[in-house]
Motif scaffolding. Structure first.
Motif, short mmCIF file in Angstrom:
data_model
loop_
_atom_site.label_atom_id
_atom_site.label_comp_id
_atom_site.label_asym_id
_atom_site.label_seq_id
_atom_site.Cartn_x
_atom_site.Cartn_y
_atom_site.Cartn_z
N UNK A 1 0.89 -1.24 0.03
CA UNK A 1 0.02 0.06 0.04
C UNK A 1 0.86 1.26 -0.12
N UNK A 2 0.18 2.25 -0.48
CA UNK A 2 0.97 3.56 -0.54
C UNK A 2 1.87 3.89 -1.39
N UNK A 3 2.24 3.18 -2.53
CA UNK A 3 2.95 3.19 -3.67
C UNK A 3 2.23 3.58 -4.82
N UNK A 4 2.89 4.84 -5.47
CA UNK A 4 2.06 5.52 -6.52
C UNK A 4 2.28 4.91 -7.64
N UNK A 5 3.45 4.32 -8.02
CA UNK A 5 3.77 3.86 -9.16
C UNK A 5 3.33 2.49 -9.60
N UNK A 6 2.30 2.11 -10.39
CA UNK A 6 1.66 0.79 -10.56
C UNK A 6 1.99 0.46 -11.86
N UNK A 7 1.63 -1.01 -12.09
CA UNK A 7 1.78 -1.75 -13.30
C UNK A 7 0.40 -1.58 -13.99
N UNK A 8 0.43 -1.69 -15.20
CA UNK A 8 -0.75 -1.45 -16.06
C UNK A 8 -1.63 -2.60 -15.76
N UNK A 9 -1.02 -3.84 -15.47
CA UNK A 9 -1.97 -4.94 -15.24
C UNK A 9 -1.91 -5.26 -13.65
N UNK A 10 -2.85 -5.35 -13.12
CA UNK A 10 -2.87 -5.78 -11.74
C UNK A 10 -2.51 -7.03 -11.48
N UNK A 11 -1.97 -7.43 -10.28
CA UNK A 11 -1.39 -8.91 -10.00
C UNK A 11 -2.49 -9.73 -10.26
N UNK A 12 -3.95 -9.50 -9.65
CA UNK A 12 -4.64 -10.93 -9.81
C UNK A 12 -5.01 -10.96 -11.20
N UNK A 13 -4.77 -10.13 -12.30
CA UNK A 13 -4.96 -10.44 -13.58
C UNK A 13 -3.69 -11.16 -14.44
N UNK A 14 -2.53 -11.18 -14.01
CA UNK A 14 -1.46 -11.73 -14.47
C UNK A 14 -1.27 -13.04 -14.17
N UNK A 15 -0.94 -13.80 -15.64
CA UNK A 15 -0.82 -15.11 -15.71
C UNK A 15 0.37 -15.67 -15.25
N UNK A 16 0.82 -16.36 -14.28
CA UNK A 16 2.04 -16.83 -13.90
C UNK A 16 2.44 -17.68 -14.86
N UNK A 17 3.90 -17.95 -15.03
CA UNK A 17 4.40 -19.05 -15.96
C UNK A 17 4.18 -20.42 -15.44
N UNK A 18 3.78 -20.68 -14.27
CA UNK A 18 3.26 -21.97 -13.61
C UNK A 18 1.94 -22.37 -14.31
N UNK A 19 1.14 -21.43 -14.11
CA UNK A 19 -0.26 -21.53 -14.45
C UNK A 19 -0.20 -21.73 -16.00
N UNK A 20 0.81 -20.85 -16.79
CA UNK A 20 0.76 -21.13 -18.08
C UNK A 20 1.03 -22.47 -18.64
N UNK A 21 2.01 -23.02 -17.83
CA UNK A 21 2.51 -24.47 -18.21
C UNK A 21 1.50 -25.37 -18.03
N UNK A 22 0.38 -25.08 -16.95
CA UNK A 22 -0.44 -26.20 -16.58
C UNK A 22 -1.57 -25.91 -17.88
N UNK A 23 -1.72 -24.97 -18.19
CA UNK A 23 -2.65 -24.69 -19.67
C UNK A 23 -2.19 -25.60 -20.75
N UNK A 24 -0.68 -25.30 -20.80
CA UNK A 24 -0.25 -26.15 -22.00
C UNK A 24 -0.33 -27.42 -21.91
N UNK A 25 -0.45 -28.18 -20.82
CA UNK A 25 -0.57 -29.56 -20.64
C UNK A 25 -1.73 -29.84 -20.88
N UNK A 26 -2.60 -29.16 -20.71
CA UNK A 26 -4.32 -29.50 -20.69
C UNK A 26 -4.47 -29.36 -22.26
N UNK A 27 -3.83 -28.63 -23.09
CA UNK A 27 -4.21 -28.34 -24.59
C UNK A 27 -2.96 -28.92 -25.57
N UNK A 28 -2.16 -29.96 -24.98
CA UNK A 28 -1.20 -30.65 -25.77
C UNK A 28 -0.16 -29.52 -26.18
N UNK A 29 0.07 -28.50 -25.73
CA UNK A 29 1.23 -27.59 -25.97
C UNK A 29 2.47 -28.39 -25.33
N UNK A 30 3.69 -28.19 -26.01
CA UNK A 30 5.08 -28.56 -25.13
C UNK A 30 5.73 -27.42 -25.24
#
Length: 250
Positions: A137-166
């Motif tokens: 809290x209290x920091x003025x400089x923010x990212x254009x994408x809030x953290x809850x909306x960011x897709x982590x690499x670990x989550x992305x890799x889980x989706x890759x497995x479900x969709x047959x991406x390597x």
């Protein structure tokens, strides 16, 4: 894609991110071959420049800045207007973060990609120094994408497995603290080599490429090779066999 991200990418921190992502994507797409390459999102930023495919399209949502580049297409990433298995390369710069349904976007990507086609995705890493700053809290400089909306690499890799991406290649970058000025970003640039060595998964952004694998697919060589083998066998066959073959064909 909302214009806020495009505007942020023109700030010192945004230019820092753009320069890093441009280098990574250029290296990933330079040797990818095919006919159709498509970038989805941020059409004013050319992430296909290093690729040599003859047909390139920059697709974006109606809310995105159009730019002046030819080959633009207005569409939603959740509903791509391309035929199934018709695209060789897709580049998604921060596209999943701004989508209302990022998993659906990946399903569309899987649908339109050719077998062995590739996708390159960039995004903000929530498990980074920048992500931690966003939660303070209290920091003025923010990212254009809030953290809850960011897709982590670990989550992305889980989706890759479900969709047959390597997953094929992946890099983290931008280890300097989030600063407002170019001067301070330059002062912190020693963090790039240190971060890449000591805490590589904590970079502020990532670039990941993946290949669409089709289970049971068998690559078949050109037909002329098979025909050539037949002609060679026929050339060394006895005369009687050749006559018999001709009678059968007749």
């Amino acid at each position: 894609m909302p214009i806020e991200l495009a505007e942020w990418l023109e700030t010192p921190a945004g230019l820092y991110v753009r320069a890093w992502e441009q280098r990574q994507v250029d290296a990933m797409v330079a040797n990818m071959f095919g006919y159709h390459a498509i970038q989805i999102g941020l059409p004013h930023w050319d992430l296909l420049q290093a690729n040599r495919m003859p047909h390139k399209i920059w697709a974006h949502s109606p809310a995105a800045p159009y730019g002046t580049r030819s080959g633009r297409l207005i569409c939603e990433p959740e509903q791509l207007p391309f035929e199934t298995q018709s695209v060789d390369l897709l580049v998604l710069p921060h596209t999943l973060e701004w989508s209302i349904d990022p998993h659906r976007v990946l399903r569309e990507v899987e649908r339109v990609l050719m077998p062995e086609g590739r996708v390159v995705i960039t995004g903000f890493n929530p498990y980074s120094l920048w992500g931690a700053r966003e939660s303070l809290p209290g920091l003025a400089l923010r990212l254009p994408v809030p953290v809850p909306s960011q897709v982590s690499p670990a989550r992305l890799k889980d989706w890759f497995k479900l969709l047959s991406f390597e997953p094929d290649r992946g890099r983290f970058g931008c280890y300097a603290p989030l600063c407002e000025s170019q001067t301070w970003l330059l002062r912190w640039r020693f963090m790039e080599s240190a971060g890449d060595r000591w805490w590589p998964a904590c970079g502020a952004v990532y670039a990941i490429s993946a290949i669409k694998r089709v289970v049971g697919m068998r690559l078949i060589g050109p037909a002329w090779r098979r025909n050539r083998r037949r002609r060679v066998r026929a050339a060394v066959a006895p005369v009687a066999n050749r006559v018999e073959d001709n009678n059968c064909n007749g």
